[in-house]
Design an enzyme around this catalytic site. Structure first.
Site, mmCIF file in Angstrom:
data_model
loop_
_atom_site.group_PDB
_atom_site.id
_atom_site.type_symbol
_atom_site.label_atom_id
_atom_site.label_comp_id
_atom_site.label_asym_id
_atom_site.label_seq_id
_atom_site.Cartn_x
_atom_site.Cartn_y
_atom_site.Cartn_z
ATOM 1 N N ASP A 194 0.872 -1.166 0.000
ATOM 2 C CA ASP A 194 0.000 0.000 0.000
ATOM 3 C C ASP A 194 0.918 1.228 0.000
ATOM 4 O OD1 ASP A 194 -2.429 1.617 0.521
ATOM 5 O OD2 ASP A 194 -1.455 1.941 2.452
ATOM 6 N N THR A 217 0.185 4.906 0.757
ATOM 7 C CA THR A 217 0.079 5.903 1.809
ATOM 8 C C THR A 217 0.267 5.275 3.183
ATOM 9 O OG1 THR A 217 -1.452 7.136 0.425
ATOM 10 C CG2 THR A 217 -1.351 7.738 2.753
ATOM 11 N N ASP A 257 -1.254 -0.735 6.243
ATOM 12 C CA ASP A 257 -1.354 -0.205 7.607
ATOM 13 C C ASP A 257 -2.734 0.305 7.968
ATOM 14 O OD1 ASP A 257 -1.412 2.132 6.027
ATOM 15 O OD2 ASP A 257 -0.545 3.310 7.662
#
Length: 791
Positions: A474, A476, A673
């Protein structure tokens, strides 16, 4: 007719922790696990072979913890049991334990291994430590006493004569009677762990590794006793029975010492939490036991103190060494509002903080729980090893019987020769090395991973990580910092950079927009003086308009500038260049003139470039998965050197993108996250959560990177591959050893070369194979992991 809602009265499953004191080998523990699986009411079983602790799930409608303990005692297991609430298995959840038939508890003493001890005690996990140390110490004591009795037996035997020792036994005893007196306590007291374990297996109609040792020693000893009484002491070999027992004790002591030692480094983490804390009550600092600290308490930390629990700084400031948790060597600044973690070390300042997590909910306790769960879990390869070990026991017994019959009836040798070959074949084939091949490597690997900031939730996750060939990140918060930062300040001709940034930051100062806050933070970091504007107006979707130092200032996009009639000159070309790099550029104008451009971007983590390079060095493909627009995503990917970009993906579609990669035959690890990453983490072959991520991401993942460092992904794959290599080495050694050793011990070389392996040497070689496998696993601690591209 009344309908009952049974769902409302469903009995919750219960859990039981069993500490066994008389299982001394890997295969013996495997037998215990197999035995418990067949008990009525038991729903799940796993035996932690590194600590000789069994974890049982059971249905309290069909069986109780006390009944299970009674059954284990009746089956010959010396153990203590503790009921454990199901929540205990979940990191961060408090557990309730109740020990069955524990004398200390009957007198009101607290359990030795309650969650409070896990979370607070200065002797963290002392129950497991004392349990393991007791078993190792008992085995060492048996070995030393047996050694003292065995050496005289050997000296007065044919072995001693072969080395020139010709004295006769003392007190006028014959060699046979001298052997009876000294070898009997060795066999029956020193060797009792093997004999009792073999007897337990026999009662169940099974055979295990202990069966082989007990069979070898008892056959040797029983025949020698018979020869002493019935044959006048001819053809005895008490020295074989005594040496076989003593060398087996030595091998098992070395194996147990190594096995229990693998968990000490991780268990020692809990000792990082101090035993007391300074709680502020009525304005005074009062030192109290750590277990008395509750969420919301105000605590004081002085220079050099360890932070007792997790919390948030209320007042004061300092730097805290967090290397014990994150591995980062540089102390981290702590001021009001920042978080602190239990077990970390305060430096020179002093501060007060509010406790936000105590006991089993602290980060330190959760890390240790994760690691202990992983070390206790069984890898898929272990099931194969257990099955092979069981088969090998019957191969060994069959080989021994075949050797005895062949030498007795076809080899033209006497009973003593035939027994020697049979006992040697039985003993040398003990499959303890096979039983330990996988768990020792897994345990050491998981502990090493914890020190590297990589937490594997179970052994299956570690094994799966070894096969990863594609890592999906991922963007960001994983590859980037997760919040925008000021990256570029480009003044127009005739404008100074400092003036441009001062006016832009001052105009943005009242705004709560993330881009405006990034400009203000960037200006403060560069030492620019910011003043509050006289007037301020936010123009949604376009920018801000303010009066700074009496001057009308605009900060925003081209639409805003065109609306106000601001000539931009060559600045649009700069904006296009910045946009191509994935940055958000804003024009700044004052007094009707363009002053320049400021740019903001979600900055790439320094470790992200290292992560991609290290993964490429491991021949692992890298993929970026993000909801950002393609231009921004591709700009970041170019800077990182990633192989593939999947941009403009909606949160609900991330799992589908992972599935697409899997259908192409790839073994995928997904690193994320956020909450929106959880479905993709669950879909991936290996879900990996960045440690600073949300709880749902951490709970869904198979692996947690504690340091919020994507470069640790390469470490996790490197570590997992090397653990897999150690498992393969250990299994190969254990299997090849037995294939070669059994014919040698059975006397296959005797007709051609006159070589016959005596039982005592067979015991030594059996012990050596177990030690080699264990030491090979422990040597993994010295292996260097792939964290950066090779230079």
């Amino acid at each position: 007719m009344t309908t009952h809602d049974h769902s409302a009265h469903t009995t919750a499953p219960a859990a039981l922790e069993v500490r066994v004191r008389n299982c001394h080998g890997g295969s013996d523990l495997a037998d215990l696990e197999r035995h418990l699986r067949h008990r009525p009411g038991v729903t799940s079983v796993h035996v932690d072979r590194t600590r000789a602790v069994a974890h049982l799930g059971y249905d309290p409608r069909h069986v109780t913890g006390a009944a299970l303990q009674r059954h284990l005692h009746a089956a010959g297991y010396d153990c203590t049991c503790q009921d454990t609430a199901p929540s205990a298995a979940q990191p961060g959840q408090p557990s309730v334990r109740r020990e069955h038939h524990a004398p200390a508890h009957e007198h009101g003493a607290p359990p030795a291994d309650t969650p409070e001890h896990h979370a607070h005690g200065s002797h963290a996990d002392s129950g497991h430590d004392e349990h393991g140390e007791h078993m190792v110490g008992d085995m060492l004591r048996r070995f030393l006493i047996s050694l003292g009795l065995t050496l005289p037996v050997v000296l007065y035997s044919p072995i001693g004569e072969a080395f020139g020792f010709t004295a006769t036994p003392p007190f006028g005893l014959s060699m046979a009677w001298f052997g009876v007196l000294l070898s009997t306590p060795v066999v029956w007291w020193g060797g009792w762990p093997f004999i009792s374990a073999a007897w337990r297996a026999l009662r169940r109609g099974e055979a295990n590794m202990m069966t082989l040792i007990a069979t070898g020693t008892l056959v040797s000893w029983t025949f020698s006793v018979y020869a002493t009484f019935a044959l006048g002491g001819a053809d005895v070999f008490f020295e074989a029975a005594a040496m076989l027992t003593t060398l087996s004790l030595l091998g098992h002591w070395l194996e147990m010492r190594s096995r229990f030692a693998t968990g000490r480094a991780v268990e020692a983490l809990l000792n990082l939490a101090p035993s007391t804390a300074r709680v502020v009550r009525d304005g005074q600092e009062v030192e109290v036991p750590l277990e008395q600290v509750g969420v919301g308490d105000l605590l004081a930390v002085q220079p050099g103190d360890r932070v007792p629990v997790d919390g948030e700084v209320d007042s004061g400031s300092s730097y805290v060494d967090e290397s014990t948790i994150t591995g980062e060597p540089i102390p981290v600044a702590k001021t009001a509002g920042t978080k602190v973690t239990g077990g970390t070390v305060n430096q020179n300042g002093a501060f007060r903080f509010r406790a936000t997590a105590v006991g089993a909910d602290t980060a330190l306790s959760r890390i240790v729980q994760l690691v202990q769960n992983a070390q206790a879990s069984k890898a898929p390869a272990q099931r194969l090893a257990d099955q092979a070990g069981r088969s090998l026991v019957f191969v060994a017994l069959g080989s021994g019987l075949l050797a005895f019959l062949a030498w007795s009836f076809m080899g033209g040798q006497g009973v003593v020769f035939a027994l020697t070959a049979a006992v040697s074949a039985i003993v040398i084939a003990c499959p303890d090395a096979l039983a330990l091949a996988t768990p020792t490597a897994i345990t050491v690997g998981v502990g090493r991973g914890a020190r590297e900031g990589v937490l594997f939730k179970n052994a299956a996750a570690l094994e799966a990580t070894a096969g990863v060939d594609t890592v999906v990140f991922d963007k960001t918060g994983t590859l980037t910092e997760g919040r925008p930062a000021l990256t570029d300040v480009i003044p127009a001709t005739g404008t100074r950079e400092g003036d441009l940034l001062r006016l832009a930051a001052s105009a943005d100062q009242p705004s709560q927009h993330p881009l405006a806050e990034a400009i203000v933070r960037g200006a403060e970091a560069r030492g620019v003086t910011i003043t509050r504007p006289d007037t301020f107006d936010s123009i949604p979707g376009h920018g801000v308009q303010a009066t700074v130092e009496g001057r009308p200032v605009l900060v925003g996009n081209r639409t805003l500038m065109d609306r106000e009639g601001i000539p931009l000159g060559s600045l649009p070309a700069e904006v296009d260049r910045l946009a191509a790099d994935g940055k958000t550029a804003m024009y700044v104008a004052a007094d009707g003139q363009a002053l320049g451009v400021v740019a903001v971007a979600d900055t790439i983590r320094d470790s992200a470039r290292q992560a991609v390079s290290a993964l490429h060095a491991l021949n692992v493909k890298t993929v970026m998965l993000t909801g950002d627009n393609r231009n921004t995503a591709e700009a970041v990917a170019r800077q990182l050197g990633m192989d593939t970009v999947l941009a403009e993906v909606l949160p609900g579609d991330k799992a589908a993108k992972v599935t697409e990669l899997q259908t192409q035959g790839r073994t995928v690890a997904m690193v994320g996250d956020g909450v929106n990453d959880a479905p993709a983490l669950a879909q991936a072959d290996v879900g990996v959560a960045i440690g600073a991520g949300t709880d749902v991401a951490v709970e869904t993942a198979d692996v947690v990177l504690v340091r919020s460092n994507p470069a640790a992904m390469a470490s996790s794959i490197s570590l997992a591959r090397q653990v897999r290599g150690k498992i393969k080495q250990n299994l190969f050694w254990a299997v090849i050893y037995n294939l070669l050793a059994i014919p040698l011990a059975a006397g296959a070389l005797y007709p051609a070369y006159g070589i016959l392996l005596r039982p005592e040497w067979a015991a030594l070689l059996m012990s050596a194979s177990t030690v080699i496998v264990t030491v090979n696993a422990l040597m993994f601690n010295r292996v260097r992991l792939q964290t950066a591209p090779p230079t």
